[in-house]
Scaffold this active site. Structure first.
Site, mmCIF file in Angstrom:
data_model
loop_
_atom_site.group_PDB
_atom_site.id
_atom_site.type_symbol
_atom_site.label_atom_id
_atom_site.label_comp_id
_atom_site.label_asym_id
_atom_site.label_seq_id
_atom_site.Cartn_x
_atom_site.Cartn_y
_atom_site.Cartn_z
ATOM 1 N N TYR A 165 0.858 -1.188 0.000
ATOM 2 C CA TYR A 165 0.000 0.000 0.000
ATOM 3 C C TYR A 165 0.890 1.232 0.000
ATOM 4 C CZ TYR A 165 -3.455 3.454 1.658
ATOM 5 O OH TYR A 165 -4.274 4.550 1.798
ATOM 6 N N ASP A 198 9.201 2.887 -0.360
ATOM 7 C CA ASP A 198 8.145 3.469 0.463
ATOM 8 C C ASP A 198 8.405 3.041 1.911
ATOM 9 O OD1 ASP A 198 5.951 4.239 1.878
ATOM 10 O OD2 ASP A 198 4.480 3.525 0.426
ATOM 11 N N LYS A 238 4.409 8.655 8.941
ATOM 12 C CA LYS A 238 4.222 8.041 10.256
ATOM 13 C C LYS A 238 5.228 8.516 11.309
ATOM 14 C CE LYS A 238 1.131 4.605 8.515
ATOM 15 N NZ LYS A 238 1.104 3.927 7.242
#
Ligand SMILES: *Cc1c(COP(=O)(O)O)cnc(C)c1O
Length: 429
Positions: A142, A237, A270
C-alpha cells in the site's frame, strides 16, 4: 457518559461508516470500534473507560508511546509561536537535516502532510525525471490512495492492473503494472517487456500492509540490478518502516546485507511526524531539483512543513536517536513475538511471527507467507477470534490479519508479559 456503541451509532449518521479511515470501522473482524478518549504511554482508554495495551500506535507513528513529555513540550512551544505561516521556517531545515543525517546518501527531502501525498508526489517526480509513464508496484503493498496506486493485479501474470476503487478510470491505471511480491521471474519478465518505459518501481521493502512480509535478499538484489540497467528509479516506500524498523529504516537493513545497496527515492511518513500530519519524500539533489520552483515537476502544499507538526517530528527523531533506543525496542518487540510463538505452541495452535526493530507481524499459519496471496490464505477465522479474545482482555491489536503491529518504547516488560498471558488464555479458548 457515552459508550462505544452510542458513539458509533452517532458517528454513522454524520461520517460514512462512522470513521475517517476505513480500517478503523472493524469491518474485517466485526464488532464495535473503540472510541478512544485518551492515551498515555503504552495505553489507550476508550469511551467506556476501559484500558488497552496499544499495539497499533496510531498505525506506527507513536514509537515513543503516547504523551512523551519531550514531544508534548516541543509541540506546545511551537503552537504558542504560531500554528501555520505558509512561509519557510528554520524548523523545517532542522527536520530535513535530521532526516538526511539518518539516511546515508539521501541528499534532499520535501515535507508534505501525509504518506499518500508523499507517495503520489514521488511518483510524479519519478515520471517527470525519467520522462517515462509506466510504474511497477507489488500486490499487497500500500502506498497511499493516489489513483494510479490503487491497483491490484489483473488476471494472468504481469498484466497491467485493475483499480481496487470505484472512481478511478481504467485510463488512469493503464500505466501501472502490478507484480507478485518476491517473484523474481515475474520481475524479469516485466523489465524484459517494458523496461524502456518504466519510470519507477515502488516497493514496501518490509511490507507492513500485508502484515509483515520481507522482500527476500535475492529479490531485492535483482530489483536493484534491473532498475539500474533499465534506467528506472527504485522508490522505497518507508512510510511505515522508516525510523521504525531501525534508525536508518528498512534501507539500512538491506544495505547491511547487500554491499553498496541504495534506493533512488524515499517516501517517509508516520514516525517522522510523531503523531502529527507530516510526511516527506526525498532523494538525490539532481532528481529532487526537478521539483518546482526549480524544475518542471509541480508539487505544493498549504500546510507543508507545518511548524507544529515539524516540531513534533523533530522531537520524536531526537528521542529515537539516543544511544541504545532501537536495541531496547527491538529486544522488547522480539520478546513479544517469541512469546506469542511459544504460547501458541503450548496451545497446539500453528502460529508464526516476525519482527524488525519496533514492527512485528504474526500469522496463523505453518510458515511465513512470502506474498499477498499467501497472507490472505492464512487462518482468518482464527485471527478474528483471537483479535476479539485479546480485545476483551484489554489488548488492542490491529483489526485485520493483513496489518502489522507496533511496539513502543513505553511498552514495559510487564506489558509484554500481560499480553502473553492474555494470548495464552485466548488461544486455549
Ligand atoms: C500508511 C502508509 C501510507 C499512507 O500514509 P497516509 O499518511 O496514511 O496517507 C503509504 N505507504 C505506506 C507503506 C504506509 O504504511
Amino acid at each position: 457518559m457515552t459508550s462505544n456503541e452510542t458513539l458509533f451509532a452517532r458517528a454513522q449518521a454524520v461520517i460514512p461508516g462512522g470513521v475517517n479511515s476505513p480500517v478503523r470501522a472493524f469491518r474485517a473482524v466485526g464488532g464495535t470500534p473503540r472510541f478512544i478518549r485518551r492515551a498515555q504511554g503504552a495505553y489507550l482508554w476508550d469511551a467506556d473507560g476501559r484500558r488497552y495495551v496499544d499495539y497499533i500506535g496510531s498505525w506506527g507513528p507513536m514509537i515513543l508511546g503516547h504523551g512523551h513529555p519531550a514531544v508534548l513540550e516541543a509541540v506546545q512551544r511551537a503552537a504558542a509561536d504560531g500554528l501555520s505561516f505558509g512561509a519557510p521556517t528554520e524548523a523545517e531545515i532542522e527536520l530535513a537535516e535530521a532526516i538526511i543525517a539518518r539516511v546515508p546518501g539521501l541528499e534532499q527531502v520535501r515535507l508534505v502532510s501525509s504518506g499518500t501525498e508523499a507517495g503520489m508526489s514521488a511518483l510524479r517526480l519519478a515520471r517527470g525525471a525519467t520522462g517515462r509513464s509506466k510504474i511497477v508496484k507489488f500486490e499487497g503493498c500500500y502506498h497511499g490512495h493516489a489513483d494510479a496506486l490503487l491497483v491490484k493485479a489483473g488476471s494472468g501474470l504481469a498484466t497491467f492492473g485493475v483499480s481496487t476503487s470505484a472512481g478511478v478510470p481504467a485510463e488512469v491505471v493503464q500505466h501501472t503494472l502490478v507484480l507478485e511480491y518476491n517473484h523474481v521471474a515475474q520481475l524479469e519478465q516485466a523489465f524484459a517487456e517494458h523496461g524502456r518505459d518504466i519510470a519507477c518501481v515502488m516497493i514496501e521493502p518490509i511490507a507492513g500492509n500485508m502484515n509483515f512480509v520481507r522482500a527476500s535478499l535475492p529479490f531485492m538484489r535483482r530489483l536493484r540490478e534491473l532498475c539500474t540497467r533499465h534506467g528506472a528509479l527504485l522508490v522505497f516506500d518507508e512510510v511505515m518502516t522508516g525510523f521504525r524498523v531501525a534508525l536508518g529504516g528498512a534501507y539500512s537493513v538491506y544495505a547491511k546485507a547487500i554491499p553498496g545497496f541504495r534506493p533512488d527515492l524515499f517516501v517517509f511518513g508516520k514516525v517522522i511526524g510523531g503523531g502529527m500530519p507530516l510526511a516527506a519524500f526525498g532523494g538525490p539533489r539532481a532528481i529532487m531539483e526537478q521539483l518546482a520552483p526549480l524544475g518542471p515537476v509541480y508539487q505544493a502544499g498549504t500546510l507543508s512543513g507545518n511548524p507544529v507538526a515539524t516540531a513534533c517530528g523533530l522531537a520524536t527523531l531526537k528521542e529515537i536517536s539516543k544511544p541504545g533506543f532501537f536495541d531496547a525496542l527491538a529486544a522488547r518487540t522480539k520478546a513479544l513475538v517469541d512469546g506469542l510463538v511459544a504460547v501458541a505452541q503450548d496451545a497446539g495452535v500453528p502460529l508464526v511471527g516476525e519482527c524488525e526493530g519496533g514492527m512485528f507481524g504474526f500469522f496463523f499459519a505453518d510458515a511465513l507467507p512470502q506474498n499477498y496471496a499467501a497472507v490472505m490464505a492464512t487462518d482468518k477465522e482464527r485471527f478474528n477470534r483471537f483479535f476479539h479474545a485479546m480485545l476483551d482482555r484489554g489488548i488492542y491489536l490491529a483489526p485485520a490479519l493483513y496489518e502489522a503491529g507496533f511496539v513502543s518504547a513505553a511498552h514495559s516488560a510487564e506489558d509484554i508479559d500481560a499480553t502473553l498471558r492474555a494470548a495464552a488464555e485466548a488461544l486455549r479458548g
